[in-house]
Design a protein around this motif. Structure first.
Motif, PDB file in Angstrom:
ATOM      1  N   PRO A   1      47.680  31.373  15.507  1.00 55.45           N
ATOM      2  CA  PRO A   1      46.431  31.619  16.247  1.00 55.45           C
ATOM      3  C   PRO A   1      45.167  31.501  15.393  1.00 55.45           C
ATOM      4  O   PRO A   1      44.087  31.257  15.929  1.00 55.45           O
ATOM      5  N   VAL A   2      45.293  31.653  14.084  1.00 55.20           N
ATOM      6  CA  VAL A   2      44.128  31.537  13.198  1.00 55.20           C
ATOM      7  C   VAL A   2      43.463  30.164  13.322  1.00 55.20           C
ATOM      8  O   VAL A   2      42.279  29.997  13.033  1.00 55.20           O
ATOM      9  N   ASN A   3      44.218  29.186  13.837  1.00 56.07           N
ATOM     10  CA  ASN A   3      43.679  27.832  13.979  1.00 56.07           C
ATOM     11  C   ASN A   3      42.530  27.768  14.995  1.00 56.07           C
ATOM     12  O   ASN A   3      41.705  26.868  14.961  1.00 56.07           O
ATOM     13  N   GLN A   4      42.485  28.766  15.873  1.00 55.16           N
ATOM     14  CA  GLN A   4      41.387  28.831  16.835  1.00 55.16           C
ATOM     15  C   GLN A   4      40.066  29.071  16.112  1.00 55.16           C
ATOM     16  O   GLN A   4      39.037  28.513  16.467  1.00 55.16           O
ATOM     17  N   GLN A   5      40.141  29.930  15.111  1.00 56.21           N
ATOM     18  CA  GLN A   5      38.930  30.277  14.363  1.00 56.21           C
ATOM     19  C   GLN A   5      38.612  29.224  13.303  1.00 56.21           C
ATOM     20  O   GLN A   5      37.473  28.817  13.155  1.00 56.21           O
ATOM     21  N   TYR A   6      39.633  28.801  12.572  1.00 55.81           N
ATOM     22  CA  TYR A   6      39.448  27.797  11.520  1.00 55.81           C
ATOM     23  C   TYR A   6      40.330  26.597  11.847  1.00 55.81           C
ATOM     24  O   TYR A   6      41.531  26.604  11.557  1.00 55.81           O
ATOM     25  N   SER A   7      39.723  25.606  12.479  1.00 56.91           N
ATOM     26  CA  SER A   7      40.508  24.492  13.004  1.00 56.91           C
ATOM     27  C   SER A   7      41.070  23.619  11.890  1.00 56.91           C
ATOM     28  O   SER A   7      40.586  23.625  10.748  1.00 56.91           O
ATOM     29  N   LEU A   8      42.089  22.857  12.252  1.00 58.42           N
ATOM     30  CA  LEU A   8      42.739  21.933  11.338  1.00 58.42           C
ATOM     31  C   LEU A   8      41.727  20.935  10.776  1.00 58.42           C
ATOM     32  O   LEU A   8      41.735  20.598   9.589  1.00 58.42           O
ATOM     33  N   LYS A   9      40.841  20.500  11.652  1.00 61.28           N
ATOM     34  CA  LYS A   9      39.844  19.513  11.236  1.00 61.28           C
ATOM     35  C   LYS A   9      38.961  20.076  10.109  1.00 61.28           C
ATOM     36  O   LYS A   9      38.786  19.445   9.052  1.00 61.28           O
ATOM     37  N   GLU A  10      38.465  21.298  10.331  1.00 63.76           N
ATOM     38  CA  GLU A  10      37.622  21.921   9.298  1.00 63.76           C
ATOM     39  C   GLU A  10      38.433  22.237   8.045  1.00 63.76           C
ATOM     40  O   GLU A  10      37.959  22.105   6.919  1.00 63.76           O
ATOM     41  N   LEU A  11      39.692  22.637   8.277  1.00 64.66           N
ATOM     42  CA  LEU A  11      40.565  23.006   7.161  1.00 64.66           C
ATOM     43  C   LEU A  11      40.831  21.797   6.261  1.00 64.66           C
ATOM     44  O   LEU A  11      40.766  21.896   5.028  1.00 64.66           O
ATOM     45  N   MET A  12      41.096  20.656   6.868  1.00 60.73           N
ATOM     46  CA  MET A  12      41.371  19.455   6.073  1.00 60.73           C
ATOM     47  C   MET A  12      40.102  18.994   5.343  1.00 60.73           C
ATOM     48  O   MET A  12      40.181  18.480   4.227  1.00 60.73           O
ATOM     49  N   ALA A  13      38.957  19.216   5.976  1.00 64.61           N
ATOM     50  CA  ALA A  13      37.699  18.836   5.309  1.00 64.61           C
ATOM     51  C   ALA A  13      37.511  19.700   4.060  1.00 64.61           C
ATOM     52  O   ALA A  13      37.162  19.195   2.981  1.00 64.61           O
ATOM     53  N   VAL A  14      37.788  20.988   4.188  1.00 63.64           N
ATOM     54  CA  VAL A  14      37.608  21.876   3.033  1.00 63.64           C
ATOM     55  C   VAL A  14      38.691  21.607   1.971  1.00 63.64           C
ATOM     56  O   VAL A  14      38.443  21.731   0.766  1.00 63.64           O
TER      57      VAL A  14
ATOM     58  N   GLY B   1      44.867  29.507   5.868  1.00 62.27           N
ATOM     59  CA  GLY B   1      43.724  28.620   6.119  1.00 62.27           C
ATOM     60  C   GLY B   1      42.426  29.360   6.396  1.00 62.27           C
ATOM     61  O   GLY B   1      41.678  28.988   7.305  1.00 62.27           O
ATOM     62  N   ILE B   2      42.164  30.407   5.629  1.00 65.90           N
ATOM     63  CA  ILE B   2      40.916  31.172   5.774  1.00 65.90           C
ATOM     64  C   ILE B   2      39.817  30.400   5.035  1.00 65.90           C
ATOM     65  O   ILE B   2      39.667  30.507   3.806  1.00 65.90           O
ATOM     66  N   ILE B   3      39.066  29.616   5.780  1.00 59.47           N
ATOM     67  CA  ILE B   3      38.117  28.676   5.164  1.00 59.47           C
ATOM     68  C   ILE B   3      37.072  29.341   4.245  1.00 59.47           C
ATOM     69  O   ILE B   3      36.895  28.892   3.107  1.00 59.47           O
TER      70      ILE B   3
END
Ligand code: SAH
Ligand code: SF4
Length: 338
Positions: free
Chosen positions: A220-233, A186-188
């Motif tokens: 832990p990567v979810n701290q930097q790239y949250s689920l919310k932002e990930l789903m938007a992308v 999930g590296i946005i």
């Protein structure tokens, strides 16, 4: 191999233009990794090239053969090691699962590679050579290639993309872009960049949890790239590419496999028809996590199906030789561990 260096050597020697294509084709099409075997070149040129250029960068340390998979441990020039897996269950096409880094910096709690920590990025040759090796071994260039081995490919973006371009080159290895898949935790920024490349490759996102709190705990990567932002992308990705987007969801016993999790997951996917969930059975490694039971997995899958989610249960191959998802790991002195 170092294509630019080869060009320069040939140019400096005043070799005719066709010489480059001759050598390029010998390596990437005929899979000849030894200049001394290129008998259509002069002896002098063969000797110079053998000294200056490494057409194949990997040293084979061990090959383990499982039921439907081979796992190879390769030593790199600096002594670090990586693992690569060949899956032969699909009779149509074999799949090579390649590594993009030595170790991985993202430290997902359930993954053996994550436990190793990060050592370094692979260069594009080291990535390409994993594929060339198996193509030569199997005498088969029509392979599926998945970036699902060690490391996070989108944190080694330039080398991964360069490797893909080399593999795809129609004057060389000529691998179809559609047979390549990249998996990311999930590296946005990487996903955004990739979506603007306009390449027909497949993308998978390792989701593994349907809520922020739990995802941060296990990834832990979810701290930097949250689920919310990930789903938007992710939504932006399918809108822009009009391609299916895959999500991997590893079922962890008692963690993310209950009814509540399935409901949260359904909500998260928001009825997007191009989203596809791949459920993965957890392969036990030396972590505290355990695989959910088949019964629980079936129940979870049914719940998604009932809600019209595209879902496939992926069978994991290679557990018997620790070659399955999340089991790849090496030590600094080049042994398989775990
Ligand atoms: N770093 C990238 C590429 C590696 S793919 C990524 O994480 O997407 C490795 C896949 O195996 C990921 O989907 C990951 O969630 C999954 N995985 C990790 N450990 C696992 C395990 N022990 N059992 C099953 N799947 C696992
Ligand atoms: Fe890295 Fe992927 Fe393993 Fe997470 S699952 S530690 S991102 S290789």
């Amino acid at each position: 191999m170092d294509i630019e260096k080869l060009k320069k050597i040939l140019e400096d020697r005043g070799e005719p233009k066709y010489r480059f294509s001759q050598i390029y084709k010998a390596v990437f099409f005929d899979l000849i990794f030894d200049f001394s075997q290129m008998t259509n070149l002069s002896k002098e040129l063969r000797e110079i090239l053998s000294k200056e250029i490494t057409p194949f960068s990997l040293k084979i340390k061990t090959i383990q053969k499982g039921k439907e998979v081979d796992k190879d441990l390769f030593e790199l020039e600096d002594g670090n090691c990586i693992e690569t897996v060949l899956m032969k269950h699909n009779y149509d096409r074999k799949t090579v699962c390649i590594s993009s880094q030595v170790g991985c910096p993202l430290g997902c709690k359930f993954c053996a590679t994550g436990k190793m920590g990060f050592i370094r990025n692979l260069d594009s040759q080291e990535i390409v050579d994993q594929v060339l090796f198996f193509a030569k071994e199997e005498k088969d260039k029509k392979l599926n290639v998945v970036f699902m081995g060690m490391g996070e490919p989108l944190l080694n973006y330039d080398n991964v993309l360069q490797a893909i371009r080399v593999l795809n080159d129609k004057n060389g290895f000529n691998l179809s872009i559609r047979s390549i898949s990249i998996s990311t935790a999930g590296i946005i920024p990487g996903i955004k960049k990739l979506m603007n490349e306009n390449l027909q490759l497949n993308l998978a996102i390792s989701l593994n949890s349907p809520n922020e709190k739990q995802r941060t705990e296990i990834m832990p990567v979810n701290q930097q790239y949250s689920l919310k932002e990930l789903m938007a992308v992710a939504k932006e990705y399918v809108k822009k590419t009009n391609k299916k987007l895959f999500f991997e969801y590893v079922l962890l016993d008692g963690i993310n496999d209950d009814l509540e999790s399935s409901k949260q997951l359904i909500k998260l996917l928001d009825k997007e028809p191009l989203f596809h969930i791949n459920l993965i059975r957890y392969n036990n490694t030396s972590t505290q996590f355990r695989s959910s039971s088949i019964k629980t997995i079936e129940k979870f899958k049914k719940e998604l199906e009932k809600n019209n989610i595209n879902v496939t249960l992926r069978y994991s191959f290679g557990k018997e030789i620790k070659a399955a998802c999340g089991q790849l790991s090496t030590t600094s002195n080049c042994f398989n561990v775990d």
